[in-house]
Motif scaffolding. Structure first.
Motif, PDB file in Angstrom:
ATOM      1  N   GLN A 275     -42.531 -37.233  10.971  1.00 36.22           N
ATOM      2  CA  GLN A 275     -43.661 -37.617  11.834  1.00 36.22           C
ATOM      3  C   GLN A 275     -44.089 -36.433  12.706  1.00 36.22           C
ATOM      4  OE1 GLN A 275     -41.267 -39.589  10.966  1.00 36.22           O
ATOM      5  NE2 GLN A 275     -41.958 -41.706  10.809  1.00 36.22           N
ATOM      6  N   ARG A 406     -51.280 -44.063   4.211  1.00 35.72           N
ATOM      7  CA  ARG A 406     -51.672 -43.478   5.493  1.00 35.72           C
ATOM      8  C   ARG A 406     -53.180 -43.232   5.448  1.00 35.72           C
ATOM      9  NH1 ARG A 406     -47.150 -42.457   8.639  1.00 35.72           N
ATOM     10  NH2 ARG A 406     -45.311 -42.334   7.366  1.00 35.72           N
ATOM     11  N   TRP A 409     -54.900 -41.065   8.174  1.00 32.59           N
ATOM     12  CA  TRP A 409     -54.739 -39.621   7.980  1.00 32.59           C
ATOM     13  C   TRP A 409     -55.634 -39.122   6.863  1.00 32.59           C
ATOM     14  CZ3 TRP A 409     -52.693 -36.403  11.282  1.00 32.59           C
ATOM     15  CH2 TRP A 409     -51.703 -36.848  12.178  1.00 32.59           C
TER      16      TRP A 409
END
Lengths: 497, 167
Positions: A275, A406, A409
């Motif tokens: 992360q 994700r 993102w």
């Protein structure tokens, strides 16, 4: 088999041989330098046949001796580094006439190449540090090669920040050594897996030290301040070398080796390391792109663009999925060739126009069509226009993000890509399009070898997508992804082979 | 300026003259016996370079440059590195692996200067390399200076030697 240590020995030998033979004749360094890098490029292509292979330096078996590991990833990186360096030395023949001492230039360049090849091949963490230092210390000297005030200042800044990061890396290695009693990457990996070392706070401290040290070397956003000074100040071929290769061979590559092969990305996710990498990548992507938008110095803009693209690589490698790794590796390759091409273009513009300020240029396409062509290819590739190199790598990164669920993102990556297109279009409008300034009515195109190198590099950028054709992919990209994704295979290769 | 007026005082010069030879000898001893006693190529090379540094400090920068000019020093530097590399490559072809030992040592040679295979050769090469490069670093710091040429711009210059100034 006997060829593996030559990848380091040949550039090292030539680097020391050049100052001995070429004090009188200025042509000898050109000849020797180009011959050396061309041989190394051919050698790196030959080495594909020997993958995977482990070489024991001095005949000492691991974990005691130093091993050179030629696996899919090293072979992939060797081809990239030696291909780009060959084209850069070809370019330097004419460009370095602007500077006084070609023999020192080639000597330092080849030392840097020896360091990078060493970092890529070695399987020993302390040896990796030594080669890293060889590469970056030559880079400090080359950054200040012009010895003007601005260049010396940039070089000094790079030296201080680079040394700090090197000390952090060395401290990290010391922690790892104290915990495991070994310096061999594969052996450390095995020892970490065997005992409950991952509970030790010292190990996590070492991981943070590595993250900081290699983050600084690869100029990821909070640790980036040296790069926008160092890369524009160096001579253009060296900027291409630093931005295209060094931040990858000395920054991302060791990080990949250490995080994927030594620690294992699965273990690291206990404490949110992926992360952290992802957030660092995100900050660099957006920050680099936004800062690039307001630059007026062409090389400084490319330097900020490098930070932005390093962000993409970090984002992709933080995912830890095969597709993410593929995206990161492909982006390493495509960014290296495209950014080198752009820096060579900027060098060609500076060679002819004697300025780096984009506001003073304009309509150059008319007088310098080949330079304009290569500049356009480079920027279109980095902005992600199909079918150029950058399109494929960004596609894989975004696909990997979507597949890893994700979506936010992925949209963010697309957005930054638009920003990238934005600042490159601004550069293009100022430099190549519009009405030509009266001062530049009579300028001539740059010399032949420079154009040759740029055109060859453009062809690489255009046809890089062919690495994804299944038979080629099976030889080059798939083994590289495989060795990172399955850390056990790396350990088996080094210790069991 | 006359030669005698340069550098430090007469006392320093005389003492330097006495001890320089011994320091050089000690440096060479450290390099040659590197594989038998504490020391080796690097410390020995630094001691050898120290001789020239001492000469520069006490007699001014022309004296050591007359004994070892910068071109020769740079060539010795490269030569040392090449010898070391050659030992490695010979290992590749005379034995099996890069940097492998290819000179056999017999038990009667133990603890003599000619023992330990290729290590003494490597030590010599390192001594040469380190001595020459540290001398070069010191000389470059001694003969160049950075001057300011207005508006925050700087330039690196080679300092003029005393002899040229007289012309």
């Amino acid at each position: 088999m006997k060829l593996i240590p030559l990848m380091v020995a040949i550039p090292l030998g030539t680097a020391f041989f050049i100052p001995m033979v070429s004090r009188k004749n200025q042509r000898v360094p050109d000849l020797l330098g180009n011959l050396c890098t061309f041989t190394l490029f051919l050698l790196s292509l030959c080495l594909i046949r020997f993958v995977p292979q482990v070489y024991f330096m001095g005949g000492w078996k691991p974990p005691f001796g130093i091993t050179l590991v030629l696996d899919g990833l090293s072979s992939f990186m060797l081809i990239l580094v030696n291909l780009v360096t060959f084209l850069i030395t070809l370019y330097s023949i004419s460009y370095m006439e602007l500077y006084t001492s070609k023999l020192r230039y080639y000597s330092l360049l080849l030392l840097m190449l020896a360091g990078m090849n060493g970092v890529i091949l070695t399987g020993d963490i302390f040896n990796l540090f030594v080669f890293l230092e060889i590469a970056v210390i030559s880079a400090y000297a080359l950054t200040g090669f012009g010895t003007e005030a601005e260049e010396l200042e940039a070089s000094f800044k790079y030296l201080v920040l680079g040394s700090v990061s090197s000390v952090f890396i060395l401290l990290g290695i010391a922690f790892i050594y104290s915990l495991t009693g070994s310096l061999n990457l594969a052996d450390i990996s095995q020892k970490l897996a065997g005992e409950g070392i991952f509970q030790s706070p010292a190990l996590w401290f070492a991981i943070i030290l590595f993250l900081y040290g290699f983050g600084m070397k690869s100029a990821i956003m909070p640790f980036h301040p040296w790069l926008p000074d160092a890369h524009p100040s160096a001579p253009a071929p060296i900027s291409a070398m630093l931005s295209g290769l060094l931040i990858k061979a000395a920054g991302v590559y060791p990080l990949l080796r250490i995080f994927y092969n030594m620690f294992g990305m699965g273990n690291l996710s206990q404490k949110f390391i992926p992360q952290i990498l992802m957030v660092l990548g995100g900050i660099s992507m957006a920050g680099g792109a936004l800062l690039a938008l307001i630059q007026t110095d062409i090389k400084r803009m490319f330097a900020y663009s490098s930070i932005s693209h390093m962000g993409y690589i970090f984002l992709a490698l933080s995912l830890g999925t095969p597709l993410g790794i593929l995206g990161a590796l492909f982006h390493i390759f495509s960014h290296a060739v495209s950014k080198s091409l752009l820096f060579l273009t900027s060098g060609s513009l500076e060679y002819v126009l004697h300025t780096r300020d984009i506001r003073k240029m304009g309509g150059i396409e008319e007088r310098m069509p080949i330079t304009a062509f290569s500049g356009n290819i480079g920027f279109l590739s980095l902005a992600g226009i199909p079918p150029l190199a950058g399109f494929w790598s960004k596609l894989f990164i975004i696909l990997a993000l979507v597949k890893a669920e994700r979506l936010g993102w992925a949209i963010f990556a697309c957005g930054v890509s638009v920003l990238t297109l934005g600042y490159y279009l601004r550069m293009n409008r100022y430099v190549f399009f519009g009405k030509i300034k009266s001062a530049f009515r009579r300028v001539k195109e740059a010399p032949g070898t420079m154009l040759g190198a740029m055109v060859l590099l453009s062809l690489v950028v255009i046809f890089l997508g062919s690495l994804l054709i299944p038979p080629v992919k099976k030889v080059l990209l798939s083994p590289a992804v495989h060795i990172l994704y399955s850390g056990e295979d790396y350990v088996k290769l080094v210790l069991g082979g | 300026m006359k030669e005698e007026e340069k550098g430090l005082s007469t006392i320093v010069k005389v003492v330097t003259r006495w001890i320089v030879g011994f320091i050089l000898l000690f440096g060479i001893y450290i390099v040659i016996f590197g594989h038998l006693t504490p020391g080796g190529g690097f410390p020995g090379g630094v001691i050898i370079a120290g001789v020239f540094v001492l000469l520069t400090l006490s007699f001014g920068r022309e004296v050591p440059l007359r004994k070892l000019n910068s071109t020769l020093a740079s060539e010795l530097d490269s030569f040392g590195a090449l010898v070391f590399l050659l030992v490695g490559i010979l290992g590749l072809y005379l034995a099996t692996y890069f940097a492998q030992n290819f000179i056999t040592t017999f038990p009667q040679q133990y603890f003599r200067p000619f023992s330990a295979g290729v290590i003494p050769i490597c030590n010599l090469a390192i001594g040469l390399k380190v001595g020459a490069s540290i001398f070069m670093v010191f000389i470059i710091l001694a003969v160049t200076r950075v001057i300011s040429v207005g508006e925050g711009r700087m330039k690196m210059l080679r300092k003029r030697t005393g002899r040229r100034r007289r012309k």
